[in-house]
Design an enzyme around this catalytic site. Structure first.
Site, short mmCIF file in Angstrom:
data_model
loop_
_atom_site.label_atom_id
_atom_site.label_comp_id
_atom_site.label_asym_id
_atom_site.label_seq_id
_atom_site.Cartn_x
_atom_site.Cartn_y
_atom_site.Cartn_z
N ARG A 291 60.73 -39.00 26.63
CA ARG A 291 61.55 -40.15 26.24
C ARG A 291 61.46 -41.30 27.23
O ARG A 291 61.79 -42.42 26.90
CB ARG A 291 63.02 -39.71 26.11
CG ARG A 291 63.28 -38.79 24.98
CD ARG A 291 64.68 -38.17 25.11
NE ARG A 291 64.88 -37.13 24.15
CZ ARG A 291 64.48 -35.87 24.31
NH1 ARG A 291 63.88 -35.51 25.41
NH2 ARG A 291 64.69 -34.98 23.38
N ASP B 28 71.38 -31.62 23.43
CA ASP B 28 70.69 -30.45 23.97
C ASP B 28 71.61 -29.23 23.98
O ASP B 28 71.18 -28.12 23.66
CB ASP B 28 70.19 -30.72 25.39
CG ASP B 28 69.18 -31.84 25.46
OD1 ASP B 28 68.35 -31.94 24.54
OD2 ASP B 28 69.22 -32.62 26.42
N ARG C 41 71.85 -27.78 20.53
CA ARG C 41 70.62 -27.05 20.18
C ARG C 41 70.58 -25.70 20.87
O ARG C 41 70.21 -24.69 20.26
CB ARG C 41 69.41 -27.90 20.57
CG ARG C 41 69.22 -29.10 19.66
CD ARG C 41 68.14 -30.02 20.18
NE ARG C 41 67.85 -31.06 19.20
CZ ARG C 41 67.26 -32.21 19.49
NH1 ARG C 41 66.90 -32.48 20.72
NH2 ARG C 41 67.02 -33.10 18.54
N HIS D 173 69.03 -35.72 29.86
CA HIS D 173 68.60 -35.35 28.52
C HIS D 173 67.07 -35.25 28.51
O HIS D 173 66.39 -36.19 28.84
CB HIS D 173 69.07 -36.42 27.54
CG HIS D 173 68.57 -36.28 26.14
ND1 HIS D 173 68.75 -35.15 25.38
CD2 HIS D 173 67.91 -37.15 25.35
CE1 HIS D 173 68.23 -35.33 24.20
NE2 HIS D 173 67.70 -36.54 24.15
N VAL E 193 73.35 -44.11 22.68
CA VAL E 193 72.48 -43.10 22.09
C VAL E 193 71.02 -43.42 22.39
O VAL E 193 70.16 -42.55 22.42
CB VAL E 193 72.71 -43.02 20.56
CG1 VAL E 193 71.81 -41.99 19.90
CG2 VAL E 193 74.17 -42.70 20.26
#
Length: 174
Positions: free
Chosen positions: A21, A81, A84, A108, A51
């Site tokens: 990212r 995360d 998940r 993240h 975000v």
């Protein structure tokens, strides 16, 4: 000016083929700079939820450059995360993810980590879960962390974008 909550989603998303990212940092810092210049013209009292990726860097930039109140600006960071990770462990134990407790810490993405001593399933410490839930073997912590960190990239490869996506993990076979 009278907004109570502002959700920052502006900026390009990670593209297929990118594995980190942070490739978005320069572009999305510039986008956040422009957006924050406008937001702060009108308010410093709205709650700002960031975000935009890389979420931790963009949030830090917005808070420090614009001196936005630290108690009013939040990055979603490892929230996704964590969800998940909970889903992965829940599927292995055959329980709803609401029964898995634990968190990912750090940034993240690639540098996130799981403090395993804090993870439990329905109040059962993770290391005792195989015995209590009748699992054939111990939960592979390295695999859970790897799957968690790579889930977003898997969604990207499958869909071409990550604005929404869910990976389903099957329950273990009896």
């Amino acid at each position: 000016a009278d907004a109570a909550i502002i959700v920052m989603t502006a900026g390009p998303s990670i593209q297929a083929g990118d594995n980190d990212r942070r490739v978005l940092a320069e572009k999305n810092i510039a986008v956040m700079d422009a957006v924050m210049a406008e937001i702060t013209r009108y308010t410093r009292s709205a709650i700002l939820i960031v975000v935009t990726n890389p979420v931790d860097l963009v949030t830090y930039f917005a808070q420090t450059k614009y001196n936005y109140p630290a108690d009013k600006i939040f990055g979603t960071g490892t929230l996704l995360d964590t969800a998940r990770m909970r889903q992965i462990i829940a599927s292995q134990c055959g329980v709803d993810s609401k029964n898995v407790h634990g968190y990912l810490f750090g940034e993240h993405g690639a540098s996130a980590f799981i403090p395993w001593s804090m993870v439990s399933v329905a109040g059962v410490p993770l290391d005792e879960a195989p015995r209590v839930f009748g699992l054939p073997s111990a939960i592979d912590k390295a695999e859970v962390l790897d799957e968690t960190k790579n889930a977003g990239l898997r969604v990207l490869k499958l869909k071409g974008y990550t604005s929404s996506g869910c990976l389903l993990y099957p329950s273990p076979s009896p």
